[in-house]
Design an enzyme around this catalytic site. Structure first.
Site, PDB file in Angstrom:
ATOM      1  N   HIS A 188      26.666 -18.167 -17.692  1.00  0.00           N
ATOM      2  CA  HIS A 188      26.910 -17.347 -16.501  1.00  0.00           C
ATOM      3  C   HIS A 188      28.377 -17.425 -16.086  1.00  0.00           C
ATOM      4  O   HIS A 188      28.971 -16.419 -15.676  1.00  0.00           O
ATOM      5  CB  HIS A 188      26.029 -17.826 -15.349  1.00  0.00           C
ATOM      6  CG  HIS A 188      24.625 -17.310 -15.396  1.00  0.00           C
ATOM      7  ND1 HIS A 188      24.325 -15.968 -15.490  1.00  0.00           N
ATOM      8  CD2 HIS A 188      23.424 -17.967 -15.341  1.00  0.00           C
ATOM      9  CE1 HIS A 188      23.016 -15.808 -15.499  1.00  0.00           C
ATOM     10  NE2 HIS A 188      22.451 -17.005 -15.413  1.00  0.00           N
ATOM     11  N   HIS A 233      23.162 -22.704 -20.433  1.00  0.00           N
ATOM     12  CA  HIS A 233      22.796 -21.432 -19.804  1.00  0.00           C
ATOM     13  C   HIS A 233      23.674 -21.169 -18.579  1.00  0.00           C
ATOM     14  O   HIS A 233      24.163 -20.049 -18.386  1.00  0.00           O
ATOM     15  CB  HIS A 233      21.319 -21.470 -19.406  1.00  0.00           C
ATOM     16  CG  HIS A 233      20.884 -20.315 -18.554  1.00  0.00           C
ATOM     17  ND1 HIS A 233      20.275 -19.186 -19.076  1.00  0.00           N
ATOM     18  CD2 HIS A 233      20.963 -20.112 -17.207  1.00  0.00           C
ATOM     19  CE1 HIS A 233      20.004 -18.344 -18.088  1.00  0.00           C
ATOM     20  NE2 HIS A 233      20.413 -18.876 -16.949  1.00  0.00           N
ATOM     21  N   GLU A 234      23.864 -22.187 -17.756  1.00  0.00           N
ATOM     22  CA  GLU A 234      24.685 -22.007 -16.558  1.00  0.00           C
ATOM     23  C   GLU A 234      26.144 -21.754 -16.918  1.00  0.00           C
ATOM     24  O   GLU A 234      26.829 -20.955 -16.275  1.00  0.00           O
ATOM     25  CB  GLU A 234      24.557 -23.223 -15.638  1.00  0.00           C
ATOM     26  CG  GLU A 234      23.147 -23.493 -15.145  1.00  0.00           C
ATOM     27  CD  GLU A 234      22.497 -22.286 -14.501  1.00  0.00           C
ATOM     28  OE1 GLU A 234      23.236 -21.451 -13.919  1.00  0.00           O
ATOM     29  OE2 GLU A 234      21.265 -22.159 -14.575  1.00  0.00           O
ATOM     30  N   GLU A 240      20.081 -12.618 -17.132  1.00  0.00           N
ATOM     31  CA  GLU A 240      19.405 -13.852 -17.525  1.00  0.00           C
ATOM     32  C   GLU A 240      19.167 -13.871 -19.029  1.00  0.00           C
ATOM     33  O   GLU A 240      19.334 -14.907 -19.676  1.00  0.00           O
ATOM     34  CB  GLU A 240      18.081 -13.999 -16.770  1.00  0.00           C
ATOM     35  CG  GLU A 240      18.236 -14.220 -15.275  1.00  0.00           C
ATOM     36  CD  GLU A 240      19.023 -15.479 -14.959  1.00  0.00           C
ATOM     37  OE1 GLU A 240      18.897 -16.483 -15.687  1.00  0.00           O
ATOM     38  OE2 GLU A 240      19.772 -15.477 -13.964  1.00  0.00           O
TER      39      GLU A 240
END
Length: 330
Positions: free
Chosen positions: A134, A130-131, A201
């Site tokens: 980003h 997930h990071e 998100e």
């Protein structure tokens, strides 16, 4: 497009600085605020990531300190087509994580010890994916600059308190202008955080699920992190609330509602979206992530918490000769 959004954000922040400066000191205050904002914009571009990491006492980890995490991030970065980011550890019991850096070549991912102690290896991989999403989406530049400047806006409101009593200033609105600056500035900082669209998100959840290969790993991780964040305070985040939007789950207490003033989407909504994605997504490759203990199951395994659990480590490695430190620090 991401750089265009960044330019708009910086322009809005500059205008906000100038407006507050005008309320405090009239035209001269506006000019001073513009100069400060311009300097901070340049400084934030190059240094905001370092500042955020220092705010949370993040320590850069090397491969010999956290080999499992390093191997995991390297594999996930390769899956995402990204260069290997720097890896940071935060000695904090709250399970959480964030990414920072002005571009993929200067990116960093940070995980708390609480995250590594609480989550399974699959769930940690999903959070790191997930990071990295980003990073791949260039969200980290906007997020880090926003964190730095939002905190600075709140500090600017404090100046209104000190300069408000000066009757010789050029504030055209007088004490009313000072009150507006003191009230509007903190609210504006909150609005800036909300300007980082919460749809980012959802996009990072979707891409992170694709990078790690299983949406249910991330769904399970989000549930555990949300529960941990609700029970365990994050003192550094409470002291620096402008950085809250950078974390995968809001680290601040009392901010779990999916309302107008929330920096994150409702966790249950995110989990529901991931479950829906899992129903339409092809299973991960048969090999999983070699060397990390990850497999292609539809849900995380019930191993000891975190990839650092003693039983899990003893299953794969011979006993060490001396006492070993607990967690990724040893």
């Amino acid at each position: 497009m991401s750089y265009f959004r960044t330019a708009l954000l910086l322009a809005a922040m500059t205008a906000l600085f100038m407006g507050i400066g005008f309320l405090i000191g009239g035209q001269s205050g506006m000019v001073i605020a513009f100069l400060i904002a311009a300097a901070m914009n340049v400084f934030s571009y190059w240094n905001s990531d370092k500042m955020v990491l220092r705010m949370h006492h993040a320590i850069e980890a090397h491969e010999h300190q956290a080999p499992e995490l390093f191997h995991m991030v390297r594999q996930l970065a390769a899956n995402a087509g990204l260069p290997m980011p720097k890896v940071y550890l935060i000695d904090n019991p709250q399970p959480n994580a964030f990414a920072t850096g002005r571009n993929p070549q200067n990116a960093a991912v940070a995980a708390t010890t609480g995250l590594l102690d609480t989550l399974s290896a699959e769930e940690v991989a999903a959070v790191m994916a997930h990071e990295l999403a980003h990073v791949k989406n260039h969200d980290t530049l906007i997020m880090t600059i926003t964190a730095t400047l939002a905190g600075a806006i709140s500090m600017l409101a404090n100046f209104a308190f000190f300069f408000g009593g000066n009757r010789d200033n050029n504030n055209p609105l007088g004490f009313i202008g000072v009150l507006l600056a003191m009230i509007v500035a903190p609210l504006a900082a909150m609005l800036v955080q909300m300007a980082i669209s919460r749809t980012r998100e959802y996009a990072a959840d979707r891409m992170g699920a694709e990078i790690c290969g299983n949406p249910m790993w991330l769904a399970s991780a989000l549930a555990k992190i949300a529960g941990g964040a609700a029970r365990i305070p994050n003192e550094d985040a409470e002291r620096n609330p402008a950085t809250a939007h950078m974390f995968i789950i809001n680290p601040l207490s009392g901010q779990r509602m999916d309302n107008l003033f929330s920096t994150h989407p409702n966790t249950e909504n995110r989990i529901a979206a991931l479950r829906d994605l899992a129903g339409h997504m092809a299973p991960a490759g048969a090999g999983g992530f070699a060397g990390t203990g990850l497999h292609e199951d539809r849900a995380p395994r019930t191993d000891p918490p975190g990839p650092w659990g003693r039983r899990e480590r003893s299953d794969r490695h011979p006993p060490s000769r001396g006492p070993s430190k607990r967690g990724p620090w040893g």
